[in-house]
Design a protein around this motif. Structure first.
Motif, PDB file in Angstrom:
ATOM      1  N   GLU A 267      26.233  11.570  36.859  1.00 50.49           N
ATOM      2  CA  GLU A 267      26.959  10.773  36.604  1.00 50.49           C
ATOM      3  C   GLU A 267      27.154   9.890  37.561  1.00 50.49           C
ATOM      4  OE1 GLU A 267      27.947   9.317  32.445  1.00 50.49           O
ATOM      5  OE2 GLU A 267      26.699  10.956  32.320  1.00 50.49           O
ATOM      6  N   SER A 299      31.258   9.369  49.209  1.00 55.56           N
ATOM      7  CA  SER A 299      31.630   8.507  47.772  1.00 55.56           C
ATOM      8  C   SER A 299      30.229   8.807  47.213  1.00 55.56           C
ATOM      9  CB  SER A 299      32.291   7.106  48.371  1.00 55.56           C
ATOM     10  OG  SER A 299      30.949   6.362  49.577  1.00 55.56           O
ATOM     11  N   THR A 302      23.781   7.171  49.784  1.00 54.66           N
ATOM     12  CA  THR A 302      22.840   8.329  49.015  1.00 54.66           C
ATOM     13  C   THR A 302      21.800   7.710  48.201  1.00 54.66           C
ATOM     14  OG1 THR A 302      23.523   9.800  51.051  1.00 54.66           O
ATOM     15  CG2 THR A 302      21.459   9.787  50.667  1.00 54.66           C
ATOM     16  N   VAL A 303      22.990   7.899  47.374  1.00 54.62           N
ATOM     17  CA  VAL A 303      22.388   8.006  45.581  1.00 54.62           C
ATOM     18  C   VAL A 303      21.944   6.781  45.876  1.00 54.62           C
ATOM     19  CG1 VAL A 303      22.309   8.329  43.050  1.00 54.62           C
ATOM     20  CG2 VAL A 303      23.643  10.092  44.908  1.00 54.62           C
ATOM     21  N   ASP A 634      25.360  17.054  54.803  1.00 54.21           N
ATOM     22  CA  ASP A 634      25.989  16.708  53.616  1.00 54.21           C
ATOM     23  C   ASP A 634      25.176  19.290  53.033  1.00 54.21           C
ATOM     24  OD1 ASP A 634      26.521  17.022  50.700  1.00 54.21           O
ATOM     25  OD2 ASP A 634      25.234  16.094  50.067  1.00 54.21           O
TER      26      ASP A 634
HETATM   27  P1  ADP Z   1      28.128   9.641  51.886  1.00 52.12           P
HETATM   28  O1  ADP Z   1      28.464   7.954  51.037  1.00 52.12           O
HETATM   29  O2  ADP Z   1      29.150   9.826  52.489  1.00 52.12           O
HETATM   30  O3  ADP Z   1      27.005   9.307  52.718  1.00 52.12           O
HETATM   31  P2  ADP Z   1      26.471  11.812  50.032  1.00 52.12           P
HETATM   32  O4  ADP Z   1      25.440  10.435  49.509  1.00 52.12           O
HETATM   33  O5  ADP Z   1      25.996  11.995  51.481  1.00 52.12           O
HETATM   34  O6  ADP Z   1      27.752  10.886  50.652  1.00 52.12           O
HETATM   35  O7  ADP Z   1      26.888  11.988  48.842  1.00 52.12           O
HETATM   36  C1  ADP Z   1      27.844  13.173  49.194  1.00 52.12           C
HETATM   37  C2  ADP Z   1      27.829  13.911  47.824  1.00 52.12           C
HETATM   38  O8  ADP Z   1      28.002  13.568  46.384  1.00 52.12           O
HETATM   39  C3  ADP Z   1      25.967  14.546  47.963  1.00 52.12           C
HETATM   40  O9  ADP Z   1      26.257  15.738  47.422  1.00 52.12           O
HETATM   41  C4  ADP Z   1      25.452  13.989  46.063  1.00 52.12           C
HETATM   42  O10 ADP Z   1      24.604  14.763  45.869  1.00 52.12           O
HETATM   43  C5  ADP Z   1      27.453  13.592  45.896  1.00 52.12           C
HETATM   44  N1  ADP Z   1      27.039  12.380  44.705  1.00 52.12           N
HETATM   45  C6  ADP Z   1      26.673  11.737  44.742  1.00 52.12           C
HETATM   46  N2  ADP Z   1      27.140  11.011  43.112  1.00 52.12           N
HETATM   47  C7  ADP Z   1      27.757  11.517  42.656  1.00 52.12           C
HETATM   48  C8  ADP Z   1      28.497  11.607  41.071  1.00 52.12           C
HETATM   49  N3  ADP Z   1      28.454  10.406  40.764  1.00 52.12           N
HETATM   50  N4  ADP Z   1      29.116  12.964  41.381  1.00 52.12           N
HETATM   51  C9  ADP Z   1      28.750  14.161  41.535  1.00 52.12           C
HETATM   52  N5  ADP Z   1      28.667  13.863  42.669  1.00 52.12           N
HETATM   53  C10 ADP Z   1      27.953  13.261  44.099  1.00 52.12           C
END
Ligand code: ADP
Ligand code: MG
Length: 777
Positions: A267, A299, A302-303, A634
């Motif tokens: 989520e 946090s 990337t998503v 990661d």
């Molecule tokens: P950053 O903000 O430091 O760039 P990332 O985008 O690399 O962080 O995300 C860190 C990890 O958390 C990744 O493995 C990602 O797949 C995971 N992640 C991102 N959003 C969520 C979420 N809502 N719930 C669980 N895991 C998540």
């Protein structure tokens, strides 16, 4: 009559102007008048001599107590010594001369008050200034001159230099103030709303104050100047950006984005949803989005970026993702293709219906792969193009560039942003910038002030905690054995570890090819600036000046191995441990039998990628590495990190590094190994890192302890020298008010047609930014 832009020599003459330029880089009337006093001496209140420290270059107000003169023992000439006092302590002034110094004896008559300026040293247990410059007050030969000069109650003491004394600066300032004829850049209604005095008054008040209240009033106004000017520039940039058109990319139902959301194994956090919605809405507008996404390490930025890219691809555009290192670009490419699965397999067997393609473009690609990537980008076949600086090259073209995403922006400057944006043909692409570490709001408003800001403060739920401990290797050497044992235990449970060193080591020169040195070139570009925290122990909160030899941290030493912060006690200690040396040692000794691999910026790109891939797949137990893993890497199965010589790294950097562990469901362990003394400054910084996981708190601490310019990095060329009185952390409220006023003013009068004085101040600031940028380039 003179204006601020006038060259100094026209006002005070060549002879007085030259040393100001040479010693302090002051060239215009404005430069001089913005060289603010570091503190003020009050007539009748003598400087506390006990507060002086060896090596400091000081100006003190004191009374002559006694004088002696004697011939030198082994040579011709005489030694003249005057003892001055503050009523309690004493300071010796010594003068050597080939001849007799009777005239000096007559001049420095006991009872007189004077300003004495020189470098403090200790000789036979006595504090002294050898060959100080001095200026007597009130009596003696210079009486008339001194009386005029120090008519005011408070005597300004300037950040001086060997070549030019505080009172010579004061004399030049007085002339400049007398002939000054300026228009106020801050419009009267704004001044009235915020109770600010006029600029000319403020300049007089800070240089020749009547009392402390005068200084306070003037400083407040001059801080406003700095904040308001900068925010005006930023407001203009924001406004100019909205004048560009962009192709709207509203969300398309049942497209790649929906399919991706359906595939997500988790989520979204509330913060991710909010930021995602904001971005989604802005992509739908017909002018370009300009947004900064900042957030806590891990946090999940990337998503959000991927979702934005898919919305654009759904809308018929392409998106590009710029990463600061090869390692990070590779990782993004791998994880994004994996997450997209069939959605990224256009034209392949098993590809989804609306599938797109993801291309990777880095400097290390072979000729054939590179040609294919360029083709996919130019033809529009690749909806998403991921890469490093190689993306900025001229040959890289896009069919329909709709979105530029920049990861870990602190490594890039505005001009690199623009280089990518220019690839969009007519109109402008949308822009999403992401920061590596959380930064305080006012810093964001200043450094990234031309962007709108989204902030992620929470971590995804279910994230296991990270435990951080300081390992005092000097006091408790056996703790280090325990450290390696811990890594063996992790490995025994199928988990992985990082060991981070500050240097690569080995035989070769540690050239600029080292990824970990990237930050050296960026954030800690090393140039000394005048915002240092040299304090002479008597600062009244006046402008803080480094002084010529405060020997503070971040001297930007020759160390190219990575940590961006030499730390105050890096000097004179052994070089930090190196990846290659330590890896060999661990392999032979404490970690024998484990699968070790090294990663650093000097490896050929394909080896770097192989090492990273092996680690990501779990076929390596321990990755011994430099700070190339600092940003973004990661690997959820990595649970422990050992940072050697942790005191050599900056606070935010440690936080960023530690963010590489505890990314999965297993708790993370971070061990900060240090030989720094317990209770010392370095240890306190490490204790602070161990004591909190709040990156915003740590970045404030970082900012308090280090020069702002160094923390802010390349992103703000020119800004550090324009901020003299303003402290980003302490003046948050003022900056906020100035920003609102500037935004309002600029939206009503974008070209500042009705504000000639402000317009010209803006021109000067921009010219200065350009000059600094060119000096750096
Ligand atoms: P950053 O903000 O430091 O760039 P990332 O985008 O690399 O962080 O995300 C860190 C990890 O958390 C990744 O493995 C990602 O797949 C995971 N992640 C991102 N959003 C969520 C979420 N809502 N719930 C669980 N895991 C998540
Ligand atoms: Mg990231």
């Amino acid at each position: 009559m003179a204006i601020l832009e006038d060259p100094l020599r026209l006002v005070i003459g060549d002879k007085a102007a030259k040393p100001l330029d040479r010693a302090l880089g002051l060239r215009t009337v404005g430069d001089l008048l913005r060289h603010y006093p570091r503190r003020y001496e009050t007539r009748g209140e003598l400087t506390d001599l006990a507060s002086l420290r060896d090596g400091e270059y000081v100006t003190v107000l004191a009374r002559v107590a006694k004088v002696t003169s004697r011939p030198m023992r082994n040579r011709r000439g005489s030694i003249f010594e005057a003892t001055v006092t503050d009523g309690r302590g004493e300071l010796a002034l010594t003068f050597f001369s080939r001849g007799r110094q009777d005239w000096r004896e007559r001049q420095l008559a006991p009872g007189l008050h004077g300003l004495f300026s020189g470098q403090v040293s200790t000789f036979r247990g006595k504090r002294q200034l050898a060959h100080p410059d001095y200026e007597l007050l009130g009596e003696g030969e210079d009486a008339a001159h001194a009386a005029a000069e120090y008519a005011a109650e408070m005597i300004p003491v300037y950040p001086a230099a060997r070549e030019i004394t505080s009172w010579r600066i004061a004399a030049s300032v007085r002339i400049a103030l007398d002939v000054l004829d300026i228009e106020d850049p801050i419009p009267r209604p704004i001044r009235e709303r915020h109770g600010l005095c006029g600029l000319a008054d403020a300049l007089r008040g800070i240089h020749r104050p009547i009392d402390r209240a005068d200084v306070r009033r003037s400083r407040e106004r001059l801080k406003w100047d700095e904040a308001f000017l900068l925010q005006t520039v930023l407001a203009q940039r924001r406004l100019a950006a909205t004048a560009y058109s962009a192709t709207p990319r509203p969300r398309v139902p049942d497209g790649l984005l929906d399919a991706y959301d359906a595939r997500l194994p988790f989520e979204l956090t509330v913060g991710q949803q909010l930021a995602g919605a904001q971005i989604g809405d802005e992509l739908a507008l017909d002018h370009p989005m300009h947004r900064l996404l900042q957030g806590e390490v891990g946090s999940g930025k990337t998503v959000i970026a991927v979702r934005a890219m898919l919305q654009v691809v759904d809308g018929g555009g392409q998106a590009v993702l710029l990463a600061p290192t090869e390692v990070l670009a590779q990782q993004h490419y791998r994880s994004i293709t994996e997450q997209l699965g069939p959605l990224a397999q256009a034209g392949q067997l098993g590809g989804a219906e609306h599938a797109t393609r993801v291309a990777l473009l880095t400097g290390s690609l072979g000729a054939a792969a590179r040609r294919r990537a360029l083709l996919e980008a130019a033809s529009g076949e690749a909806g998403i193009v991921i890469g490093t600086h190689a993306l900025l090259e001229e040959q890289v073209q896009f069919a329909e560039l709709g979105l530029v995403v920049i990861d870990e922006q602190h490594r890039f400057g505005v001009e690199q942003r623009d280089a990518l944006r220019d690839k969009a043909g007519d109109g402008r692409p949308h822009l999403l910038v992401m920061t590596a570490t959380p930064i305080p709001r006012t810093v964001a408003m200043t450094v990234f002030g031309d962007l709108e800001i989204s902030t992620l403060t929470e971590l995804p739920a279910g994230r296991a905690p990270i435990f951080t401990h300081v390992v005092p290797a000097a006091e408790k050497p056996h703790y280090l054995e325990r450290v390696w044992e811990r890594l063996r235990e992790e490995a025994a449970q199928g988990r992985q570890s990082y060991v981070v060193c500050a240097r690569i080591g080995g035989d070769g020169p540690e050239g600029p090819g080292d990824d970990s040195a990237v930050r050296e070139g960026g954030a800690a570009s090393g140039a000394r600036d005048d915002r240092g925290r040299g304090d002479d122990g008597q600062d009244d909160g006046g402008p803080d000046d480094g002084g010529p030899d405060d020997g503070g941290p971040d001297d930007g030493g020759p160390d190219d191995g990575g940590p961006d912060d030499g730390g105050p006690d890096a000097e004179g200690t052994r070089p930090p441990l190196a990846v290659l040396d330590l890896a060999a040692e661990l392999e032979r000794g404490p970690l024998a039998g484990l699968r070790l691999t090294v990663l650093h910026g000097r490896l050929p790109p394909d080896e770097k990628d192989r090492a990273m891939l092996a680690f990501a797949e779990g076929s390596v137990d321990v990755l011994v590495t430099t700070t190339v893993v600092e940003v973004g890497v990661d690997v959820p199965n990595a649970t422990a990190m050992v940072i050697m010589d942790a005191d050599r790294f900056g606070v935010s950097q440690l936080h960023q590094l530690r963010g590489r562990v505890g990314r999965g469901s297993h708790e993370g362990l971070c061990l900060l190994v240090t030989e720094a003394e317990a209770g010392g400054k370095s240890r306190q910084r490490l204790d602070a890192v161990a004591g909190t996981l709040d990156g915003f708190k740590l970045s404030r601490l970082d900012l308090e302890q280090r020069r702002e310019g160094d923390v802010l990095g390349a992103a703000q060329a020119g800004r550090r020298s324009s901020l003299k009185l303003l402290t980003l952390l302490k003046d948050e409220e003022l900056i906020g008010r100035a920003r609102r006023e500037a935004t309002e003013l600029v939206s009503a009068d974008p070209a500042l047609a009705g504000q000639p004085a402000l317009a010209s101040a803006v021109r000067v600031l921009l010219a200065q930014e350009r000059a600094e940028f060119l000096e750096k380039a």
